[in-house]
Design a protein around this motif. Structure first.
Motif, PDB file in Angstrom:
ATOM      1  N   GLU A   1       0.780  -1.375   0.037  1.00 25.09           N
ATOM      2  CA  GLU A   1      -0.020  -0.073  -0.104  1.00 25.09           C
ATOM      3  C   GLU A   1       0.882   1.263   0.108  1.00 25.09           C
ATOM      4  OE1 GLU A   1      -3.881   1.840   0.633  1.00 25.09           O
ATOM      5  OE2 GLU A   1      -3.487  -0.141   0.183  1.00 25.09           O
ATOM      6  N   LEU A   2       1.942   1.348   0.548  1.00 28.67           N
ATOM      7  CA  LEU A   2       2.740   2.486   1.001  1.00 28.67           C
ATOM      8  C   LEU A   2       3.463   2.757  -0.262  1.00 28.67           C
ATOM      9  CD1 LEU A   2       3.930   1.988   4.587  1.00 28.67           C
ATOM     10  CD2 LEU A   2       2.595   3.923   3.852  1.00 28.67           C
ATOM     11  N   ALA A   3       4.214   1.381  -0.885  1.00 22.22           N
ATOM     12  CA  ALA A   3       4.734   1.531  -2.299  1.00 22.22           C
ATOM     13  C   ALA A   3       3.998   2.218  -3.160  1.00 22.22           C
ATOM     14  CB  ALA A   3       5.420   0.277  -2.401  1.00 22.22           C
ATOM     15  N   THR A   4       2.748   1.669  -3.269  1.00 21.37           N
ATOM     16  CA  THR A   4       1.800   2.316  -4.565  1.00 21.37           C
ATOM     17  C   THR A   4       1.685   3.783  -4.238  1.00 21.37           C
ATOM     18  OG1 THR A   4       0.648   0.261  -4.542  1.00 21.37           O
ATOM     19  CG2 THR A   4      -0.425   2.051  -5.437  1.00 21.37           C
ATOM     20  N   ILE A   5       1.150   4.329  -2.993  1.00 13.42           N
ATOM     21  CA  ILE A   5       1.128   5.706  -2.770  1.00 13.42           C
ATOM     22  C   ILE A   5       2.297   6.581  -2.897  1.00 13.42           C
ATOM     23  CG2 ILE A   5       0.423   7.158  -0.952  1.00 13.42           C
ATOM     24  CD1 ILE A   5      -1.277   5.028   0.535  1.00 13.42           C
ATOM     25  N   LEU A   6       3.325   5.987  -2.487  1.00 17.56           N
ATOM     26  CA  LEU A   6       4.675   6.651  -2.648  1.00 17.56           C
ATOM     27  C   LEU A   6       5.276   6.921  -4.075  1.00 17.56           C
ATOM     28  CD1 LEU A   6       6.760   5.049   0.198  1.00 17.56           C
ATOM     29  CD2 LEU A   6       6.008   7.409   0.241  1.00 17.56           C
ATOM     30  N   ARG A   7       4.749   5.884  -4.689  1.00 19.67           N
ATOM     31  CA  ARG A   7       5.204   6.075  -6.359  1.00 19.67           C
ATOM     32  C   ARG A   7       4.067   6.784  -6.997  1.00 19.67           C
ATOM     33  NH1 ARG A   7       9.426   2.571  -7.279  1.00 19.67           N
ATOM     34  NH2 ARG A   7       9.057   2.614  -9.559  1.00 19.67           N
ATOM     35  N   MET A   8       3.000   6.920  -6.459  1.00 18.00           N
ATOM     36  CA  MET A   8       1.844   7.554  -7.169  1.00 18.00           C
ATOM     37  C   MET A   8       2.207   9.083  -6.825  1.00 18.00           C
ATOM     38  SD  MET A   8      -2.127   7.733  -6.528  1.00 18.00           S
ATOM     39  CE  MET A   8      -2.287   5.883  -6.751  1.00 18.00           C
ATOM     40  N   LEU A   9       2.548   9.575  -5.591  1.00 18.38           N
ATOM     41  CA  LEU A   9       2.731  10.989  -5.037  1.00 18.38           C
ATOM     42  C   LEU A   9       4.074  11.306  -5.756  1.00 18.38           C
ATOM     43  CD1 LEU A   9       1.824  10.964  -1.598  1.00 18.38           C
ATOM     44  CD2 LEU A   9       0.587  11.784  -3.314  1.00 18.38           C
ATOM     45  N   GLY A  10       5.205  10.471  -6.153  1.00 19.52           N
ATOM     46  CA  GLY A  10       6.479  10.769  -6.654  1.00 19.52           C
ATOM     47  C   GLY A  10       6.357  10.978  -8.076  1.00 19.52           C
ATOM     48  N   GLY A  11       5.446  10.633  -8.928  1.00 22.83           N
ATOM     49  CA  GLY A  11       5.301  10.479 -10.316  1.00 22.83           C
ATOM     50  C   GLY A  11       6.015   9.374 -10.880  1.00 22.83           C
ATOM     51  N   LEU A  12       5.974   8.339 -10.142  1.00 24.63           N
ATOM     52  CA  LEU A  12       6.867   7.021 -10.502  1.00 24.63           C
ATOM     53  C   LEU A  12       5.843   5.881 -11.049  1.00 24.63           C
ATOM     54  CD1 LEU A  12       9.246   6.846  -7.419  1.00 24.63           C
ATOM     55  CD2 LEU A  12       9.821   7.744  -9.802  1.00 24.63           C
ATOM     56  N   PRO A  13       6.523   5.199 -12.098  1.00 23.03           N
ATOM     57  CA  PRO A  13       5.617   4.006 -12.581  1.00 23.03           C
ATOM     58  C   PRO A  13       5.213   3.131 -11.442  1.00 23.03           C
ATOM     59  CG  PRO A  13       7.839   3.691 -13.019  1.00 23.03           C
ATOM     60  CD  PRO A  13       7.909   4.981 -12.402  1.00 23.03           C
ATOM     61  N   PRO A  14       3.920   2.477 -11.539  1.00 22.54           N
ATOM     62  CA  PRO A  14       3.543   1.694 -10.424  1.00 22.54           C
ATOM     63  C   PRO A  14       4.317   0.285 -10.337  1.00 22.54           C
ATOM     64  CG  PRO A  14       2.469   1.371 -12.744  1.00 22.54           C
ATOM     65  CD  PRO A  14       2.917   2.601 -12.691  1.00 22.54           C
ATOM     66  N   VAL A  15       4.343  -0.019  -9.068  1.00 21.87           N
ATOM     67  CA  VAL A  15       5.068  -1.299  -8.706  1.00 21.87           C
ATOM     68  C   VAL A  15       4.355  -2.535  -9.419  1.00 21.87           C
ATOM     69  CG1 VAL A  15       5.713  -2.943  -6.852  1.00 21.87           C
ATOM     70  CG2 VAL A  15       5.757  -0.371  -6.506  1.00 21.87           C
ATOM     71  N   VAL A  16       5.284  -3.375 -10.063  1.00 15.42           N
ATOM     72  CA  VAL A  16       4.751  -4.545 -10.640  1.00 15.42           C
ATOM     73  C   VAL A  16       5.295  -5.640  -9.883  1.00 15.42           C
ATOM     74  CG1 VAL A  16       4.876  -5.686 -12.800  1.00 15.42           C
ATOM     75  CG2 VAL A  16       4.687  -3.238 -12.913  1.00 15.42           C
ATOM     76  N   ALA A  17       4.458  -6.721  -9.710  1.00 20.21           N
ATOM     77  CA  ALA A  17       4.858  -7.630  -8.886  1.00 20.21           C
ATOM     78  C   ALA A  17       6.027  -8.619  -9.585  1.00 20.21           C
ATOM     79  CB  ALA A  17       3.680  -8.785  -8.711  1.00 20.21           C
ATOM     80  N   GLY A  18       7.098  -8.699  -8.792  1.00 18.86           N
ATOM     81  CA  GLY A  18       8.077  -9.341  -9.155  1.00 18.86           C
ATOM     82  C   GLY A  18       9.230  -8.490  -9.906  1.00 18.86           C
ATOM     83  N   ASP A  19       8.783  -7.196  -9.868  1.00 25.75           N
ATOM     84  CA  ASP A  19       9.608  -6.334 -10.692  1.00 25.75           C
ATOM     85  C   ASP A  19      10.745  -5.649  -9.750  1.00 25.75           C
ATOM     86  OD1 ASP A  19       9.102  -2.789 -12.244  1.00 25.75           O
ATOM     87  OD2 ASP A  19      10.439  -4.731 -13.089  1.00 25.75           O
TER      88      ASP A  19
END
Length: 310
Positions: free
Chosen positions: A271-289
């Motif tokens: 959840e935190l990774a998704t929010i952080l990357r969204m707020l930072g304008g980064l691509p979404p987290v992909v499982a295993g990526d």
């Protein structure tokens, strides 16, 4: 030599004698009463495998599960004045501090660290409720500000895990002064354009709730966490009325607009990774990526900026 007395009998007695079992192998869930094996409980981040009750977890245990590969670097915190009021109740304040330090293995009630969550650099702070109820004293205020200053220096988001019974009475007004101090620090984060995310855990009460715990850009809570200024029992005694079911619990506050999410501890990193990357304008987290960094990559991932004095 009587081999029956000297060999056979001791051998039989050893087979049937009561074997001592360490007391820390099993933990009883306070919610459902299930006996949980310590390794199974630790692997589930101190969440009951039977009823999903979220038990207490130390900042180090939380950071080990939260940061990639369990790798993090502690942020130095300025030392406050020791026992400024020369306070004494049943014990001297320094004696209470020594007892808490011995029982928890920690220096104080807040730990600040930097690391990566799904390869997203962050600075985190977490309170330890087992250290004098996670009470907010001068050290906690200094730790919060040190974490904010570190986040600004590195241009990273700041995440706060709150768990407190309120202000530390042994420091009196000096403890209450941490409320405006931490509020000013949050304004510094906003001026720097950096996200401030709060994760409220059970319990978060008193002056902590009245300051930095409710000022996040995003407010998340663990399930069934008690979040309030004054507890429900005090309110019931004051207004002489029965409070609604689940009053001041995380789900109740979510329904009434005071929280953005209620998230299970095992899903909190995602959840935190998704929010952080969204707020930072980064691509979404992909499982295993985004695998955890290896031991060789870790120092590079946490490399401090040039000229940084901290």
């Amino acid at each position: 030599m009587n081999w029956i007395s000297n060999y056979v009998r001791p051998k039989i007695n050893s087979l049937f004698s009561k074997r001592d079992t360490p007391d820390n192998l099993w933990t009883k869930c306070p919610e459902c009463g299930t006996m949980l094996f310590h390794r199974e409980l630790a692997d589930n981040q101190n969440v009951c495998t039977n009823c999903d009750h979220h038990m207490h977890i130390t900042p180090r245990e939380r950071f080990s599960a939260l940061f990639d590969g369990g790798i993090f670097v502690e942020v130095a915190v300025p030392e406050p004045i020791e026992d400024p009021l020369k306070f004494r109740d049943q014990k001297k304040y320094p004696d209470r501090m020594k007892s808490a330090q011995k029982n928890t293995g920690e220096k104080e009630a807040m730990l600040v660290a930097e690391g990566e969550i799904s390869r997203t650099p962050v600075v985190c702070a977490a309170q330890d409720f087992s250290f004098m109820g996670g009470s907010m004293g001068m050290y906690v205020g200094n730790a919060f500000i040190a974490g904010v200053e570190r986040a600004i220096a590195l241009k990273r988001p700041f995440i706060m895990f709150s768990a407190a019974g309120g202000a530390r009475m042994q420091e009196g007004i000096l403890s209450l002064m941490q409320m405006p101090r931490t509020t000013v620090a949050i304004e510094m984060l906003k001026e720097a354009g950096l996200p401030y995310i709060v994760v409220l855990t059970h319990p978060t009460t008193g002056g902590v709730t009245a300051s930095y715990a409710m000022l996040g850009d995003v407010q998340i809570s663990e399930p069934n966490a008690l979040i309030c200024f004054a507890g429900p029992r005090v309110i019931e005694q004051t207004i002489r009325e029965k409070l609604p079911e689940g009053f001041q619990r995380a789900e109740y506050l979510l329904d009434h607009g005071m929280l953005d999410r209620v998230t299970h501890r095992n899903k909190l990193k995602e959840e935190l990774a998704t929010i952080l990357r969204m707020l930072g304008g980064l691509p979404p987290v992909v499982a295993g990526d985004l695998p955890p960094p290896s031991a060789e990559e870790a120092p590079k991932a946490l490399e401090k900026p040039e000229g940084d004095a901290k």
